[in-house]
Write a protein that holds these residues in place. Structure first.
Motif, PDB file in Angstrom:
ATOM      1  N   VAL A 182       0.846  -1.204   0.000  1.00  0.00           N
ATOM      2  CA  VAL A 182       0.000   0.000   0.000  1.00  0.00           C
ATOM      3  C   VAL A 182       0.878   1.249   0.000  1.00  0.00           C
ATOM      4  O   VAL A 182       1.632   1.496   0.951  1.00  0.00           O
ATOM      5  N   LYS A 183       0.800   2.016  -1.063  1.00  0.00           N
ATOM      6  CA  LYS A 183       1.584   3.232  -1.190  1.00  0.00           C
ATOM      7  C   LYS A 183       0.652   4.443  -1.213  1.00  0.00           C
ATOM      8  O   LYS A 183      -0.351   4.450  -1.913  1.00  0.00           O
ATOM      9  N   ASP A 184       1.011   5.452  -0.441  1.00  0.00           N
ATOM     10  CA  ASP A 184       0.232   6.686  -0.389  1.00  0.00           C
ATOM     11  C   ASP A 184       1.233   7.834  -0.499  1.00  0.00           C
ATOM     12  O   ASP A 184       1.607   8.458   0.491  1.00  0.00           O
ATOM     13  N   LEU A 185       1.674   8.096  -1.715  1.00  0.00           N
ATOM     14  CA  LEU A 185       2.818   8.966  -1.948  1.00  0.00           C
ATOM     15  C   LEU A 185       2.574  10.420  -1.561  1.00  0.00           C
ATOM     16  O   LEU A 185       3.520  11.180  -1.372  1.00  0.00           O
ATOM     17  N   ILE A 186       1.302  10.813  -1.431  1.00  0.00           N
ATOM     18  CA  ILE A 186       1.016  12.193  -1.047  1.00  0.00           C
ATOM     19  C   ILE A 186       1.344  12.458   0.415  1.00  0.00           C
ATOM     20  O   ILE A 186       1.481  13.600   0.834  1.00  0.00           O
ATOM     21  N   MET A 187       1.504  11.419   1.198  1.00  0.00           N
ATOM     22  CA  MET A 187       1.732  11.583   2.631  1.00  0.00           C
ATOM     23  C   MET A 187       3.020  12.365   2.881  1.00  0.00           C
ATOM     24  O   MET A 187       4.081  12.027   2.366  1.00  0.00           O
ATOM     25  N   TYR A 188       2.925  13.402   3.696  1.00  0.00           N
ATOM     26  CA  TYR A 188       4.060  14.285   3.931  1.00  0.00           C
ATOM     27  C   TYR A 188       5.190  13.591   4.678  1.00  0.00           C
ATOM     28  O   TYR A 188       6.361  13.733   4.330  1.00  0.00           O
ATOM     29  N   HIS A 189       4.849  12.862   5.719  1.00  0.00           N
ATOM     30  CA  HIS A 189       5.887  12.323   6.597  1.00  0.00           C
ATOM     31  C   HIS A 189       6.250  10.902   6.190  1.00  0.00           C
ATOM     32  O   HIS A 189       5.736   9.923   6.715  1.00  0.00           O
ATOM     33  N   ARG A 190       7.153  10.808   5.225  1.00  0.00           N
ATOM     34  CA  ARG A 190       7.631   9.506   4.787  1.00  0.00           C
ATOM     35  C   ARG A 190       8.998   9.723   4.148  1.00  0.00           C
ATOM     36  O   ARG A 190       9.434  10.838   3.931  1.00  0.00           O
ATOM     37  N   ASN A 191       9.673   8.628   3.836  1.00  0.00           N
ATOM     38  CA  ASN A 191      10.982   8.738   3.210  1.00  0.00           C
ATOM     39  C   ASN A 191      10.852   9.210   1.768  1.00  0.00           C
ATOM     40  O   ASN A 191       9.798   9.109   1.147  1.00  0.00           O
ATOM     41  N   TYR A 250      -4.831  13.161  -5.914  1.00  0.00           N
ATOM     42  CA  TYR A 250      -4.832  12.628  -7.274  1.00  0.00           C
ATOM     43  C   TYR A 250      -3.878  11.440  -7.379  1.00  0.00           C
ATOM     44  O   TYR A 250      -3.008  11.238  -6.525  1.00  0.00           O
ATOM     45  N   ILE A 251      -4.036  10.676  -8.432  1.00  0.00           N
ATOM     46  CA  ILE A 251      -3.113   9.587  -8.719  1.00  0.00           C
ATOM     47  C   ILE A 251      -1.755  10.181  -9.075  1.00  0.00           C
ATOM     48  O   ILE A 251      -1.663  11.182  -9.785  1.00  0.00           O
ATOM     49  N   SER A 252      -0.689   9.567  -8.581  1.00  0.00           N
ATOM     50  CA  SER A 252       0.652  10.076  -8.837  1.00  0.00           C
ATOM     51  C   SER A 252       1.197   9.546 -10.164  1.00  0.00           C
ATOM     52  O   SER A 252       1.006   8.380 -10.513  1.00  0.00           O
ATOM     53  N   GLU A 253       1.883  10.407 -10.894  1.00  0.00           N
ATOM     54  CA  GLU A 253       2.497  10.002 -12.157  1.00  0.00           C
ATOM     55  C   GLU A 253       3.844   9.330 -11.937  1.00  0.00           C
ATOM     56  O   GLU A 253       4.398   8.740 -12.862  1.00  0.00           O
ATOM     57  N   ASP A 254       4.353   9.416 -10.719  1.00  0.00           N
ATOM     58  CA  ASP A 254       5.642   8.819 -10.382  1.00  0.00           C
ATOM     59  C   ASP A 254       5.443   7.764  -9.293  1.00  0.00           C
ATOM     60  O   ASP A 254       4.519   7.874  -8.487  1.00  0.00           O
ATOM     61  N   LYS A 255       6.292   6.760  -9.259  1.00  0.00           N
ATOM     62  CA  LYS A 255       6.139   5.678  -8.291  1.00  0.00           C
ATOM     63  C   LYS A 255       6.904   5.920  -6.997  1.00  0.00           C
ATOM     64  O   LYS A 255       6.757   5.143  -6.047  1.00  0.00           O
ATOM     65  N   GLU A 256       7.713   6.975  -6.944  1.00  0.00           N
ATOM     66  CA  GLU A 256       8.488   7.264  -5.748  1.00  0.00           C
ATOM     67  C   GLU A 256       8.080   8.581  -5.104  1.00  0.00           C
ATOM     68  O   GLU A 256       7.896   8.662  -3.897  1.00  0.00           O
ATOM     69  N   LYS A 257       7.930   9.620  -5.930  1.00  0.00           N
ATOM     70  CA  LYS A 257       7.534  10.927  -5.422  1.00  0.00           C
ATOM     71  C   LYS A 257       6.122  11.250  -5.877  1.00  0.00           C
ATOM     72  O   LYS A 257       5.691  10.793  -6.935  1.00  0.00           O
ATOM     73  N   TYR A 258       5.423  12.027  -5.071  1.00  0.00           N
ATOM     74  CA  TYR A 258       4.048  12.387  -5.420  1.00  0.00           C
ATOM     75  C   TYR A 258       4.048  13.494  -6.464  1.00  0.00           C
ATOM     76  O   TYR A 258       4.353  14.654  -6.172  1.00  0.00           O
ATOM     77  N   ILE A 259       3.725  13.116  -7.698  1.00  0.00           N
ATOM     78  CA  ILE A 259       3.565  14.054  -8.795  1.00  0.00           C
ATOM     79  C   ILE A 259       2.137  13.879  -9.297  1.00  0.00           C
ATOM     80  O   ILE A 259       1.839  12.947 -10.052  1.00  0.00           O
ATOM     81  N   PRO A 260       1.203  14.727  -8.845  1.00  0.00           N
ATOM     82  CA  PRO A 260      -0.211  14.495  -9.116  1.00  0.00           C
ATOM     83  C   PRO A 260      -0.590  14.665 -10.583  1.00  0.00           C
ATOM     84  O   PRO A 260      -0.159  15.612 -11.240  1.00  0.00           O
ATOM     85  N   ASN A 261      -1.380  13.719 -11.068  1.00  0.00           N
ATOM     86  CA  ASN A 261      -2.013  13.853 -12.377  1.00  0.00           C
ATOM     87  C   ASN A 261      -3.379  14.483 -12.133  1.00  0.00           C
ATOM     88  O   ASN A 261      -4.311  13.811 -11.702  1.00  0.00           O
TER      89      ASN A 261
END
Length: 221
Positions: free
Chosen positions: A60-69, A190-201
Motif C-alpha cells: 500500500v503506497k500513499d505517496l502524497i503523505m508528507y511524513h515519509r521517506n 490525485y493519482i501520482s504520475e511517479d512511483k516514488e515521489k508524489y507528482i499528481p495527475n
C-alpha cells in the motif's frame, strides 16, 4: 495508562480486517470518542478526517503523505510516536505510525469544533475578521472547515515538563449505526504520475474512500 484511542490503534495494526474497514473502526474513535485538550483552555473535536497510510516495505503506497521517506527531506526520517501532532502545508495530522511494520500513518484534521472551556463558547472562524470568535445562532455550520487554521490552537509545544496538548477519552454512549459516519473521498488527492515521489495527475482523482465525517452532533464538554 493508555487511552482508549491508543488501544484502538493497537487493534488497528493487529486486526486482519480489510484496511478500509479498520480505518472506519478507528475513525469512530477519533470522531466520537474524545477530543484534544489544549492547555485546559480549548477542546478540539474532530468532525471530518482523512487517513494517510503508506507502507514503506509493503504493497500500500500513499505517496502524497508528507511524513515519509524520499519526500522533502533526504535520507531516513524518524518515525513519530503515536498521537504526535504533525503540522504541515495543509493542516495538522495526528499520527499513529508503526516503526516495526515500517508504516507511516496519520489522520488529517479536515473539519473540527472548538470549545473555549473558560468562556464555554464554541469558536468559529470569521472570514471577514480573519480570527476565531464566539459562535452565534446565525452561524451555519457551527464547526470549522478551514483545516489550515486549526494550527492557531495546536501550537506552542512544550520542550520540557508536562505535555500540554493531549487526547482525552470521552466515549460515545449511544449505539453506532452505519449512518453515523459518512465515508468520503479525500480532498485534492490525485493519482501520482511517479512511483516514488508524489507528482499528481490533475486529470485522475484518487478514488479511495479514506475520509470520514461525523454525522451526529455530540455533547461538547
Amino acid at each position: 495508562m493508555k487511552t482508549e484511542l491508543e488501544k484502538q490503534i493497537e487493534f488497528f495494526y493487529k486486526s486482519d480486517k480489510k484496511l478500509e474497514d479498520r480505518m472506519k473502526e478507528l475513525a469512530k474513535v477519533f470522531l466520537y470518542g474524545g477530543y484534544l485538550n489544549v492547555r485546559n483552555q480549548y477542546h478540539i473535536y474532530i468532525r471530518t478526517l482523512e487517513f494517510y497510510y503508506h507502507e514503506e516495505e509493503g504493497l500500500v503506497k500513499d505517496l502524497i503523505m508528507y511524513h515519509r521517506n524520499n519526500n522533502k527531506v533526504a535520507g531516513k526520517i524518524p518515525y513519530f510516536n503515536t498521537l504526535s501532532l504533525n503540522s504541515h502545508d495543509t493542516g495538522v495530522d495526528i499520527t499513529f505510525e508503526n516503526e516495526q511494520k515500517k508504516i507511516r500513518a496519520s489522520i488529517l484534521i479536515r473539519a473540527y469544533e472548538v470549545l473555549d472551556v473558560k468562556s464555554n463558547n464554541r469558536l468559529v472562524w470569521d472570514k471577514d475578521e480573519q480570527q476565531f470568535r464566539a459562535c452565534t445562532e446565525m452561524d451555519k455550520p457551527r464547526y470549522n472547515t478551514q483545516s489550515m487554521y486549526v494550527k492557531k490552537f495546536l501550537s506552542g509545544f512544550a520542550t520540557k515538563g508536562t505535555i500540554d496538548i493531549y487526547w482525552v477519552d470521552l466515549p460515545y454512549k449511544e449505539e453506532f449505526k452505519d449512518s453515523d459516519i459518512l465515508p468520503m473521498k479525500r480532498q485534492g488527492v490525485y493519482i501520482s504520475e511517479d512511483k516514488e515521489k508524489y507528482i499528481p495527475n490533475k486529470k485522475i482523482k484518487d478514488e479511495k474512500f479514506w475520509g470520514f465525517r461525523r454525522e451526529k452532533e455530540i455533547s461538547l464538554e
